[in-house]
Design a protein around this motif. Sequence first.
Motif, PDB file in Angstrom:
ATOM      1  N   GLN A   1      73.145  16.461  13.929  1.00  0.00           N
ATOM      2  CA  GLN A   1      72.476  16.113  12.681  1.00  0.00           C
ATOM      3  C   GLN A   1      71.363  15.104  12.946  1.00  0.00           C
ATOM      4  O   GLN A   1      71.518  14.212  13.775  1.00  0.00           O
ATOM      5  CB  GLN A   1      73.474  15.539  11.672  1.00  0.00           C
ATOM      6  N   HIS A   2      70.257  15.271  12.231  1.00  0.00           N
ATOM      7  CA  HIS A   2      69.128  14.343  12.265  1.00  0.00           C
ATOM      8  C   HIS A   2      68.851  13.965  10.822  1.00  0.00           C
ATOM      9  O   HIS A   2      68.605  14.851   9.993  1.00  0.00           O
ATOM     10  CB  HIS A   2      67.880  15.007  12.866  1.00  0.00           C
ATOM     11  N   ILE A   3      68.910  12.675  10.503  1.00  0.00           N
ATOM     12  CA  ILE A   3      68.675  12.201   9.139  1.00  0.00           C
ATOM     13  C   ILE A   3      67.398  11.376   9.142  1.00  0.00           C
ATOM     14  O   ILE A   3      67.325  10.321   9.773  1.00  0.00           O
ATOM     15  CB  ILE A   3      69.861  11.357   8.635  1.00  0.00           C
ATOM     16  N   TRP A   4      66.381  11.862   8.435  1.00  0.00           N
ATOM     17  CA  TRP A   4      65.084  11.197   8.347  1.00  0.00           C
ATOM     18  C   TRP A   4      64.933  10.729   6.901  1.00  0.00           C
ATOM     19  O   TRP A   4      64.842  11.547   5.983  1.00  0.00           O
ATOM     20  CB  TRP A   4      63.976  12.168   8.729  1.00  0.00           C
ATOM     21  N   VAL A   5      64.925   9.411   6.713  1.00  0.00           N
ATOM     22  CA  VAL A   5      64.835   8.860   5.365  1.00  0.00           C
ATOM     23  C   VAL A   5      63.378   8.890   4.908  1.00  0.00           C
ATOM     24  O   VAL A   5      62.483   8.356   5.570  1.00  0.00           O
ATOM     25  CB  VAL A   5      65.421   7.429   5.304  1.00  0.00           C
TER      26      VAL A   5
ATOM     27  N   ASP B   1      62.711   5.869   9.128  1.00  0.00           N
ATOM     28  CA  ASP B   1      63.664   5.876  10.246  1.00  0.00           C
ATOM     29  C   ASP B   1      64.355   7.237  10.349  1.00  0.00           C
ATOM     30  O   ASP B   1      64.508   7.947   9.355  1.00  0.00           O
ATOM     31  CB  ASP B   1      64.761   4.823  10.061  1.00  0.00           C
ATOM     32  N   CYS B   2      64.797   7.554  11.576  1.00  0.00           N
ATOM     33  CA  CYS B   2      65.558   8.779  11.802  1.00  0.00           C
ATOM     34  C   CYS B   2      66.812   8.451  12.611  1.00  0.00           C
ATOM     35  O   CYS B   2      66.729   7.777  13.642  1.00  0.00           O
ATOM     36  CB  CYS B   2      64.706   9.797  12.562  1.00  0.00           C
ATOM     37  N   LEU B   3      67.949   8.891  12.130  1.00  0.00           N
ATOM     38  CA  LEU B   3      69.227   8.734  12.825  1.00  0.00           C
ATOM     39  C   LEU B   3      69.641  10.117  13.312  1.00  0.00           C
ATOM     40  O   LEU B   3      69.621  11.080  12.554  1.00  0.00           O
ATOM     41  CB  LEU B   3      70.288   8.184  11.859  1.00  0.00           C
ATOM     42  N   ARG B   4      70.025  10.216  14.597  1.00  0.00           N
ATOM     43  CA  ARG B   4      70.462  11.507  15.120  1.00  0.00           C
ATOM     44  C   ARG B   4      71.760  11.332  15.891  1.00  0.00           C
ATOM     45  O   ARG B   4      71.983  10.322  16.557  1.00  0.00           O
ATOM     46  CB  ARG B   4      69.387  12.148  15.977  1.00  0.00           C
ATOM     47  N   PHE B   5      72.638  12.334  15.776  1.00  0.00           N
ATOM     48  CA  PHE B   5      73.957  12.228  16.386  1.00  0.00           C
ATOM     49  C   PHE B   5      74.629  13.594  16.386  1.00  0.00           C
ATOM     50  O   PHE B   5      74.200  14.514  15.707  1.00  0.00           O
ATOM     51  CB  PHE B   5      74.828  11.227  15.609  1.00  0.00           C
ATOM     52  N   ARG B   6      75.698  13.695  17.164  1.00  0.00           N
ATOM     53  CA  ARG B   6      76.601  14.854  17.120  1.00  0.00           C
ATOM     54  C   ARG B   6      77.832  14.405  16.351  1.00  0.00           C
ATOM     55  O   ARG B   6      78.435  13.392  16.677  1.00  0.00           O
ATOM     56  CB  ARG B   6      76.992  15.307  18.517  1.00  0.00           C
TER      57      ARG B   6
END
Length: 191
Positions: A138-142, A162-167
């Motif tokens: 998942q990649h979350i770009w606010v 900002d962008c948060l990315r993770f499995r």
Amino acid sequence: MRDEGAPNTVDARLAVRLATLRTEHGWSLDELSRRAGVSRSTLSRLERGELSPTTTMLGQLCTVYGRTMSRLLMEVEAEPPQLVPAARQPVWRDERSGFVRRSVSPPHAGLRAEIVEGTLDAGADISYENAPVPGVEQHIWVLDGTVEVTVDRTVHTVRAGDCLRFRLRGPSHFHCPGPRRVRYALMIVLP
């Protein structure tokens, strides 16, 4: 031409799909209740279309059925076109939690990624007990506002730009601390 006997709202088609999935798995309402942690009576009402699922309930059912929420919602839609005009992007609302989910780039056969636009009202909280598909990327770009995302017991404060990315392999939690709602783009990539 639309089949006059076919359910014509997303909630009605979702109710039919949830009942079909349970039947395909050969589970009783009691068995599904045990697996999903949702009461038998609630599941029965969901499948009859008497109750619209909350985000949390839908997340629990997606986990049991091994689907992302977008994939489940896509399954209640007709074949998605390659070009998805804004007016035809499916929108699902959970009024109770203040969550709105727009499937910008719905799942499509042969593709592993999808894009979702999410908005959470100030103060809103959404928890998912498990990853719908273990290892989903998942990649979350606010785009506007701030969201706190908890993954692997770590809280990440993600602000506009900002962008948060993770499995994702376990539970996750989304919280909009406010003072205004948050709007973000979420890219989901199946393993």
